[in-house]
Design a protein around this motif. Structure first.
Motif, PDB file in Angstrom:
ATOM      1  N   GLN A 137       0.828  -1.204   0.000  1.00  0.00           N
ATOM      2  CA  GLN A 137       0.000   0.000   0.000  1.00  0.00           C
ATOM      3  C   GLN A 137       0.864   1.257   0.000  1.00  0.00           C
ATOM      4  N   ASN A 138       1.956   1.230   0.715  1.00  0.00           N
ATOM      5  CA  ASN A 138       2.836   2.401   0.795  1.00  0.00           C
ATOM      6  C   ASN A 138       3.468   2.735  -0.553  1.00  0.00           C
ATOM      7  N   TYR A 139       3.755   1.703  -1.348  1.00  0.00           N
ATOM      8  CA  TYR A 139       4.430   1.930  -2.629  1.00  0.00           C
ATOM      9  C   TYR A 139       3.457   2.035  -3.811  1.00  0.00           C
ATOM     10  N   PHE A 140       2.381   1.243  -3.768  1.00  0.00           N
ATOM     11  CA  PHE A 140       1.503   1.169  -4.937  1.00  0.00           C
ATOM     12  C   PHE A 140       0.076   1.647  -4.667  1.00  0.00           C
ATOM     13  N   GLY A 141      -0.306   1.770  -3.421  1.00  0.00           N
ATOM     14  CA  GLY A 141      -1.610   2.338  -3.092  1.00  0.00           C
ATOM     15  C   GLY A 141      -2.746   1.355  -3.038  1.00  0.00           C
ATOM     16  N   LYS A 142      -2.939   0.538  -4.094  1.00  0.00           N
ATOM     17  CA  LYS A 142      -4.084  -0.369  -4.148  1.00  0.00           C
ATOM     18  C   LYS A 142      -3.655  -1.720  -4.706  1.00  0.00           C
ATOM     19  N   GLY A 143      -4.575  -2.678  -4.589  1.00  0.00           N
ATOM     20  CA  GLY A 143      -4.325  -3.997  -5.161  1.00  0.00           C
ATOM     21  C   GLY A 143      -3.726  -4.969  -4.165  1.00  0.00           C
ATOM     22  N   VAL A 144      -3.627  -6.243  -4.594  1.00  0.00           N
ATOM     23  CA  VAL A 144      -3.099  -7.306  -3.747  1.00  0.00           C
ATOM     24  C   VAL A 144      -1.599  -7.445  -3.982  1.00  0.00           C
ATOM     25  N   PRO A 145      -0.790  -7.451  -2.930  1.00  0.00           N
ATOM     26  CA  PRO A 145       0.663  -7.573  -3.083  1.00  0.00           C
ATOM     27  C   PRO A 145       1.050  -8.891  -3.761  1.00  0.00           C
ATOM     28  N   PRO A 146       2.032  -8.872  -4.666  1.00  0.00           N
ATOM     29  CA  PRO A 146       2.482 -10.109  -5.325  1.00  0.00           C
ATOM     30  C   PRO A 146       2.876 -11.190  -4.334  1.00  0.00           C
ATOM     31  N   GLY A 147       3.571 -10.806  -3.250  1.00  0.00           N
ATOM     32  CA  GLY A 147       3.971 -11.785  -2.249  1.00  0.00           C
ATOM     33  C   GLY A 147       2.790 -12.466  -1.600  1.00  0.00           C
ATOM     34  N   HIS A 161     -11.345  -9.145   3.856  1.00  0.00           N
ATOM     35  CA  HIS A 161     -11.761  -8.050   4.738  1.00  0.00           C
ATOM     36  C   HIS A 161     -11.481  -6.670   4.147  1.00  0.00           C
ATOM     37  N   LYS A 162     -10.832  -6.614   2.995  1.00  0.00           N
ATOM     38  CA  LYS A 162     -10.545  -5.334   2.351  1.00  0.00           C
ATOM     39  C   LYS A 162     -11.749  -4.865   1.544  1.00  0.00           C
ATOM     40  N   THR A 163     -11.846  -3.552   1.354  1.00  0.00           N
ATOM     41  CA  THR A 163     -12.928  -2.994   0.550  1.00  0.00           C
ATOM     42  C   THR A 163     -12.595  -3.126  -0.930  1.00  0.00           C
ATOM     43  N   LEU A 164     -13.605  -2.981  -1.754  1.00  0.00           N
ATOM     44  CA  LEU A 164     -13.387  -3.049  -3.201  1.00  0.00           C
ATOM     45  C   LEU A 164     -12.414  -1.972  -3.657  1.00  0.00           C
ATOM     46  N   SER A 165     -12.520  -0.797  -3.056  1.00  0.00           N
ATOM     47  CA  SER A 165     -11.618   0.295  -3.413  1.00  0.00           C
ATOM     48  C   SER A 165     -10.174  -0.070  -3.086  1.00  0.00           C
ATOM     49  N   GLN A 166      -9.941  -0.680  -1.932  1.00  0.00           N
ATOM     50  CA  GLN A 166      -8.594  -1.076  -1.550  1.00  0.00           C
ATOM     51  C   GLN A 166      -8.034  -2.143  -2.486  1.00  0.00           C
ATOM     52  N   ASP A 169      -8.681  -2.309  -5.610  1.00  0.00           N
ATOM     53  CA  ASP A 169      -8.657  -1.749  -6.961  1.00  0.00           C
ATOM     54  C   ASP A 169      -9.727  -2.363  -7.854  1.00  0.00           C
ATOM     55  N   LEU A 170     -10.915  -2.568  -7.271  1.00  0.00           N
ATOM     56  CA  LEU A 170     -12.078  -3.035  -8.018  1.00  0.00           C
ATOM     57  C   LEU A 170     -13.128  -1.929  -8.024  1.00  0.00           C
ATOM     58  N   PRO A 171     -13.942  -1.846  -9.092  1.00  0.00           N
ATOM     59  CA  PRO A 171     -13.993  -2.770 -10.232  1.00  0.00           C
ATOM     60  C   PRO A 171     -12.930  -2.447 -11.276  1.00  0.00           C
ATOM     61  N   LYS A 172     -12.636  -3.439 -12.110  1.00  0.00           N
ATOM     62  CA  LYS A 172     -11.687  -3.241 -13.196  1.00  0.00           C
ATOM     63  C   LYS A 172     -12.344  -2.512 -14.372  1.00  0.00           C
ATOM     64  N   GLU A 193     -18.085   1.115  -3.337  1.00  0.00           N
ATOM     65  CA  GLU A 193     -16.634   0.958  -3.235  1.00  0.00           C
ATOM     66  C   GLU A 193     -16.187   0.632  -1.817  1.00  0.00           C
ATOM     67  N   SER A 194     -17.002   0.982  -0.835  1.00  0.00           N
ATOM     68  CA  SER A 194     -16.641   0.729   0.563  1.00  0.00           C
ATOM     69  C   SER A 194     -17.084  -0.650   1.049  1.00  0.00           C
ATOM     70  N   THR A 195     -17.773  -1.404   0.191  1.00  0.00           N
ATOM     71  CA  THR A 195     -18.186  -2.760   0.554  1.00  0.00           C
ATOM     72  C   THR A 195     -16.970  -3.675   0.591  1.00  0.00           C
ATOM     73  N   THR A 196     -16.906  -4.554   1.571  1.00  0.00           N
ATOM     74  CA  THR A 196     -15.785  -5.491   1.638  1.00  0.00           C
ATOM     75  C   THR A 196     -15.996  -6.634   0.653  1.00  0.00           C
ATOM     76  N   LEU A 197     -14.894  -7.250   0.269  1.00  0.00           N
ATOM     77  CA  LEU A 197     -14.983  -8.386  -0.653  1.00  0.00           C
ATOM     78  C   LEU A 197     -15.741  -9.539   0.005  1.00  0.00           C
TER      79      LEU A 197
END
Length: 452
Positions: free
Chosen positions: A25-35, A281-286, A288-291, A386-390
């Motif tokens: 999050q600190n480097y890319f802001g949104k999305g799931v980390p590759p690791g 537990h993350k929101t759709l916005s966190q 980076d959805l929707p595509k 966007e604030s709804t959790t997955l």
């Protein structure tokens, strides 16, 4: 499906997962980390396919390539299923599955194909005579050219023309709109016109194998009981499959079928595992959805004809549409390609398909669902923000046996769509060359055949 929760232990602590998330999050802001994706891939690779429950009926329904379209529709309707393996009638009972099965028949696609033929037949009926629709002349003449232009294959055009000719010659169409415009012809025939499609020759004798090139034909891409949930998720995402048959390498028959609804329920039952909850537990916005942006979402206006909606789904290659009203595109309902069966199996609705709006259709079909015990739900629409959790999205889809949810703002205006493939993309990613040698390369061959 409690075994899904019990299958994989927490090999990674919540602190470790949180650290991966915060650094990303600190480097890319949104999305799931590759690791984190690597951790999730590993976790799902340990959940066996055998964790999925058997079908409610306890048996896999199959359709023979020699079955007629009428028989296929009846079988799928009676068992309330959307797809089934197509069996090669020439195969021996001891032949391997690769010989025994030739594909998966898709119920909504069959229905859409028949509806296309209905429109051709309606146009033909307006001509008034069997000769005018090309019977005995290979669908020749002006109307024959129209039919050919709309469908492509001459064989299908001939079938449509012959069906109408049989209806006229047999007196089915006598003095009921014949010689008038196409809409009058079809609507006036009502239930008799409906019967032409499945009860009159030659439609009554058209075999499933004869129309495999004229509607969406799903390849037979199976998995084995000892495969993983990772494979299931990647198959649905990569090949856009509605259902996945389970076979054993040394046995000839399909043991089970995993549907998209079963996959959503499977994801819902993974709750409680830290490797799952760290994403859910993350929101759709966190995430980076929707595509897909609001301008890219295919929708239908409530006042459009229902037939236009189903044609739009076919032409756009989507399985569902949000129903909107006004310039603000306020979402008032949703329909899917599965719902076409209401139009098809209810002759009175079928006869009104040229005048029935999407909103009218949803209201009438919803009443059928309540009185006849069907599970289709048109109201309220499946929506989220966007604030709804997955996790909440997965629970919503699981409860409604749906495969997509529509993103809206505070005024219920359409802003995007989240599909089951979008959800899967949050949890797993395809390792390089994952399917190259799967089943000895059978997947590559099946996809090649489908595309050709």
């Amino acid at each position: 499906m409690a075994s899904l929760q019990e299958t994989v232990k927490n090999d990674h602590s919540s602190e470790e997962l949180m650290k991966l998330w915060e650094e990303h999050q600190n480097y890319f802001g949104k999305g799931v980390p590759p690791g984190m994706r690597e951790i999730l891939n590993d976790a799902f690779s340990k959940v066996p396919v055998s964790s999925f429950p058997d079908l409610p009926s306890g048996e896999v329904i199959e359709i023979s390539a020699d079955d007629t379209i009428s028989e296929a529709v009846r079988i799928l309707s009676e068992h309330n299923i959307m797809s089934a393996p197509v069996r090669n009638p020439a195969a021996d009972s001891n032949d391997p599955w690769s010989v025994r099965y030739i594909g998966m028949v898709d119920y909504p696609a069959v229905v859409l194909w028949v509806l296309e033929q209905a429109e051709l037949a309606a146009t033909a009926l307006a001509a008034g005579t069997a000769a005018a629709v090309g019977v005995g002349a290979g669908a020749a003449g002006a109307l024959g050219a129209l039919v050919l232009g709309m469908t492509g294959p001459a064989a299908i055009a001939g079938l449509a023309a012959a069906a109408v000719g049989a209806a006229i010659a047999g007196g089915v169409a006598a003095e009921t709109g014949v010689g008038k415009d196409a809409q009058t012809a079809a609507n006036a025939l009502g239930e008799d016109f409906y019967k032409v499609l499945l009860e009159e020759e030659p439609f009554r004798s058209i075999k499933v194998s004869e129309i495999t090139n004229s509607y969406r034909w799903a390849p037979f891409l199976p998995i084995q009981p000892d495969d993983s949930m990772l494979t299931v998720l990647l198959l649905v995402s990569k090949f856009r499959l509605r259902s996945i048959p389970i076979v054993e390498a040394e046995k000839p028959s399909v043991e089970n079928v995993i549907t998209q609804s079963a996959i959503v329920r499977g994801l819902a039952h993974c709750k409680g595992r830290e490797w799952f909850d760290c994403v859910a537990h993350k929101t759709l916005s966190q995430l980076d959805l929707p595509k897909m942006t609001a301008d890219e979402v295919v929708f239908v206006e409530a006042n459009k004809l229902i037939l236009e909606a189903f044609i739009l789904m076919r032409d756009s290659g989507v399985g569902g549409l949000p129903v909107v009203e006004g310039a603000e595109r306020k979402v008032v309902g949703s329909i899917t390609v599965r719902d076409v069966w209401f139009l098809f199996l209810k002759p009175k609705l079928f006869a009104r398909r040229k005048e029935l709006t999407v909103l009218d259709f949803m209201n009438i079909a919803d009443s059928f669902s309540e009185t006849e015990g069907h599970t289709a739900k048109f109201f309220p629409p499946l929506t989220c923000t966007e604030s709804t959790t997955l996790e909440a999205v997965i629970d919503l889809l699981a409860s409604r046996k749906a495969h997509r949810v529509y993103l809206v703002d505070n005024d219920m205006s359409l802003t995007g769509v989240v599909s089951i493939r979008d959800i899967i993309s949050c949890f797993v990613s395809e390792p390089e060359g994952y399917f190259d040698q799967y089943f000895g390369g059978a997947f590559k061959d099946a996809i090649k055949d489908k595309n050709n």
